[in-house]
Design a protein around this motif. Structure first.
Motif, PDB file in Angstrom:
ATOM      1  N   VAL A 240       0.868  -1.178   0.000  1.00  0.00           N
ATOM      2  CA  VAL A 240       0.000   0.000   0.000  1.00  0.00           C
ATOM      3  C   VAL A 240       0.901   1.222   0.000  1.00  0.00           C
ATOM      4  N   LEU A 241       0.659   2.128  -0.941  1.00  0.00           N
ATOM      5  CA  LEU A 241       1.413   3.381  -0.938  1.00  0.00           C
ATOM      6  C   LEU A 241       0.422   4.524  -0.848  1.00  0.00           C
ATOM      7  N   GLY A 242       0.352   5.090   0.347  1.00  0.00           N
ATOM      8  CA  GLY A 242      -0.553   6.213   0.566  1.00  0.00           C
ATOM      9  C   GLY A 242       0.205   7.509   0.396  1.00  0.00           C
ATOM     10  N   GLY A 243      -0.487   8.507  -0.099  1.00  0.00           N
ATOM     11  CA  GLY A 243       0.186   9.794  -0.249  1.00  0.00           C
ATOM     12  C   GLY A 243      -0.771  10.854  -0.739  1.00  0.00           C
ATOM     13  N   THR A 244      -0.269  12.055  -0.819  1.00  0.00           N
ATOM     14  CA  THR A 244      -1.093  13.138  -1.367  1.00  0.00           C
ATOM     15  C   THR A 244      -1.041  13.068  -2.890  1.00  0.00           C
ATOM     16  N   PHE A 245       0.095  12.631  -3.403  1.00  0.00           N
ATOM     17  CA  PHE A 245       0.296  12.518  -4.859  1.00  0.00           C
ATOM     18  C   PHE A 245      -0.101  13.807  -5.577  1.00  0.00           C
ATOM     19  N   ASP A 246       0.526  14.883  -5.164  1.00  0.00           N
ATOM     20  CA  ASP A 246       0.171  16.216  -5.663  1.00  0.00           C
ATOM     21  C   ASP A 246       1.374  16.904  -6.304  1.00  0.00           C
ATOM     22  N   PRO A 247       1.945  16.362  -7.396  1.00  0.00           N
ATOM     23  CA  PRO A 247       1.512  15.190  -8.153  1.00  0.00           C
ATOM     24  C   PRO A 247       2.328  13.941  -7.800  1.00  0.00           C
ATOM     25  N   ILE A 248       1.870  12.778  -8.322  1.00  0.00           N
ATOM     26  CA  ILE A 248       2.655  11.542  -8.251  1.00  0.00           C
ATOM     27  C   ILE A 248       3.909  11.731  -9.108  1.00  0.00           C
ATOM     28  N   HIS A 249       5.026  11.116  -8.697  1.00  0.00           N
ATOM     29  CA  HIS A 249       6.277  11.286  -9.455  1.00  0.00           C
ATOM     30  C   HIS A 249       7.070   9.981  -9.507  1.00  0.00           C
ATOM     31  N   ILE A 250       8.190  10.036 -10.206  1.00  0.00           N
ATOM     32  CA  ILE A 250       9.002   8.833 -10.418  1.00  0.00           C
ATOM     33  C   ILE A 250       9.521   8.253  -9.101  1.00  0.00           C
TER      34      ILE A 250
ATOM     35  N   GLU B 152      -9.958   6.324   0.201  1.00  0.00           N
ATOM     36  CA  GLU B 152      -9.849   7.472   1.117  1.00  0.00           C
ATOM     37  C   GLU B 152     -10.618   8.675   0.588  1.00  0.00           C
ATOM     38  N   LEU B 153     -10.831   8.705  -0.716  1.00  0.00           N
ATOM     39  CA  LEU B 153     -11.553   9.844  -1.304  1.00  0.00           C
ATOM     40  C   LEU B 153     -13.037   9.760  -0.975  1.00  0.00           C
ATOM     41  N   LYS B 154     -13.519   8.540  -0.786  1.00  0.00           N
ATOM     42  CA  LYS B 154     -14.949   8.340  -0.514  1.00  0.00           C
ATOM     43  C   LYS B 154     -15.283   8.545   0.954  1.00  0.00           C
ATOM     44  N   ARG B 155     -14.237   8.543   1.801  1.00  0.00           N
ATOM     45  CA  ARG B 155     -14.478   8.608   3.237  1.00  0.00           C
ATOM     46  C   ARG B 155     -14.361  10.057   3.700  1.00  0.00           C
ATOM     47  N   PRO B 156     -15.378  10.586   4.376  1.00  0.00           N
ATOM     48  CA  PRO B 156     -15.284  11.982   4.820  1.00  0.00           C
ATOM     49  C   PRO B 156     -14.279  12.131   5.960  1.00  0.00           C
ATOM     50  N   GLY B 157     -13.797  13.342   6.165  1.00  0.00           N
ATOM     51  CA  GLY B 157     -12.880  13.637   7.278  1.00  0.00           C
ATOM     52  C   GLY B 157     -11.443  13.315   6.929  1.00  0.00           C
ATOM     53  N   PRO B 158     -10.549  13.496   7.906  1.00  0.00           N
ATOM     54  CA  PRO B 158      -9.124  13.241   7.662  1.00  0.00           C
ATOM     55  C   PRO B 158      -8.893  11.775   7.291  1.00  0.00           C
ATOM     56  N   SER B 159      -7.918  11.541   6.419  1.00  0.00           N
ATOM     57  CA  SER B 159      -7.628  10.177   5.963  1.00  0.00           C
ATOM     58  C   SER B 159      -6.660   9.513   6.929  1.00  0.00           C
ATOM     59  N   TYR B 160      -7.188   8.799   7.910  1.00  0.00           N
ATOM     60  CA  TYR B 160      -6.306   8.096   8.837  1.00  0.00           C
ATOM     61  C   TYR B 160      -5.955   6.731   8.262  1.00  0.00           C
ATOM     62  N   THR B 161      -4.672   6.423   8.282  1.00  0.00           N
ATOM     63  CA  THR B 161      -4.199   5.169   7.700  1.00  0.00           C
ATOM     64  C   THR B 161      -4.829   3.962   8.386  1.00  0.00           C
ATOM     65  N   ILE B 162      -5.077   4.056   9.690  1.00  0.00           N
ATOM     66  CA  ILE B 162      -5.636   2.886  10.388  1.00  0.00           C
ATOM     67  C   ILE B 162      -7.009   2.500   9.820  1.00  0.00           C
ATOM     68  N   ASP B 163      -7.819   3.494   9.456  1.00  0.00           N
ATOM     69  CA  ASP B 163      -9.135   3.195   8.871  1.00  0.00           C
ATOM     70  C   ASP B 163      -8.968   2.512   7.513  1.00  0.00           C
ATOM     71  N   THR B 164      -7.998   2.990   6.756  1.00  0.00           N
ATOM     72  CA  THR B 164      -7.739   2.431   5.428  1.00  0.00           C
ATOM     73  C   THR B 164      -7.249   0.992   5.528  1.00  0.00           C
ATOM     74  N   ILE B 165      -6.322   0.755   6.445  1.00  0.00           N
ATOM     75  CA  ILE B 165      -5.766  -0.596   6.603  1.00  0.00           C
ATOM     76  C   ILE B 165      -6.863  -1.562   7.046  1.00  0.00           C
TER      77      ILE B 165
END
Ligand code: ATP
Ligand code: MG
Length: 206
Positions: free
Chosen positions: A12-22, A82-95
């Protein structure tokens, strides 16, 4: 007889990706090969907890760029969880959500760069999170000492679930890319061509 590993391993690679890069892409691929991951899921954060006071590009654009950057690798996937979930994106919820989807015996490897790993002690419900997944700290020989300190900080679970992997860490950051675009400088070869074209077409980071 050869022992067969039945447990699935997913990165799993979480990030802002603003933008994604090499830097993100190379790191994900190196970790995938090293840990025998069947796939790596890129997860753009809607509202990064550590960037609450920072302006972030609309998720829509960040998601499209992440999808374009990863589509040519058959082992790379993008999730809008994470985009579908409201509020801050906590990794624990995602995992927890990923373990529900893929099965609770799936080994999840959360891939991070050095900067993110050094901040782990401040993460929301970090000890519980460490029990649920593995962390891979992609690092360059040189920053290993500080990562070892973090591993020791968490004691037994740190030694079991935080792994250091030497990677050809590239001196690339999204911050630097945004600044380059603002100044009208080239971002060729530090983002995939599709992402470069998208940034120019949508006039992002101006
Ligand atoms: P920003 O400059 O906006 O913070 P970033 O380049 O750090 O962006 P993020 O989306 O914040 O990108 O990073 C997501 C994850 O990728 C983090 O764990 C970060 O440490 C890691 N990462 C970012 N750049 C690199 C790189 N060049 N090499 C390895 N890992 C990286
Ligand atoms: Mg960052």
């Amino acid at each position: 007889m050869k022992t067969v590993r039945t447990q699935r391993r997913i990165g799993v690679l979480g990030g802002t990706f603003d933008p994604i890069h090499i830097g993100h892409l190379v790191t994900a691929e190196v970790v995938r090969l090293e840990y025998g991951l069947e796939k790596v899921i890129f997860i753009p954060a809607s509202s990064p907890p550590h960037k609450q006071n920072v302006a972030v590009t609309p998720a829509f654009h960040r998601y499209i760029m992440t999808a374009m950057a990863t589509y040519s690798n058959p082992h790379f996937f993008v999730s809008d969880i994470e985009l579908k979930r409201p509020g801050p994106s906590y990794t624990i919820d995602t995992i927890k959500a990923l373990l529900d989807i893929h099965g609770s015996d799936t080994e999840l490897y959360f891939i991070t760069g050095v900067d993110a790993v050094l901040e782990l002690p401040t993460w929301y419900r970090i000890r519980e999170l460490l029990e649920l997944c593995h962390f891979v700290a992609a690092t360059r020989p040189g920053s290993t000492g500080r990562i070892d300190d973090i591993i020791e900080h968490f004691g037994e679970i740190g030694r079991a679930h935080i792994h250091r992997l030497d990677t050809p860490e590239l001196e690339i950051s999204s911050t630097d890319i945004r600044e380059k675009v603002k100044k009208g400088l080239s971002i060729k070869y530090i983002v995939p061509e599709s992402v470069e074209n998208y940034i120019l077409k949508e006039r992002l980071y101006r």
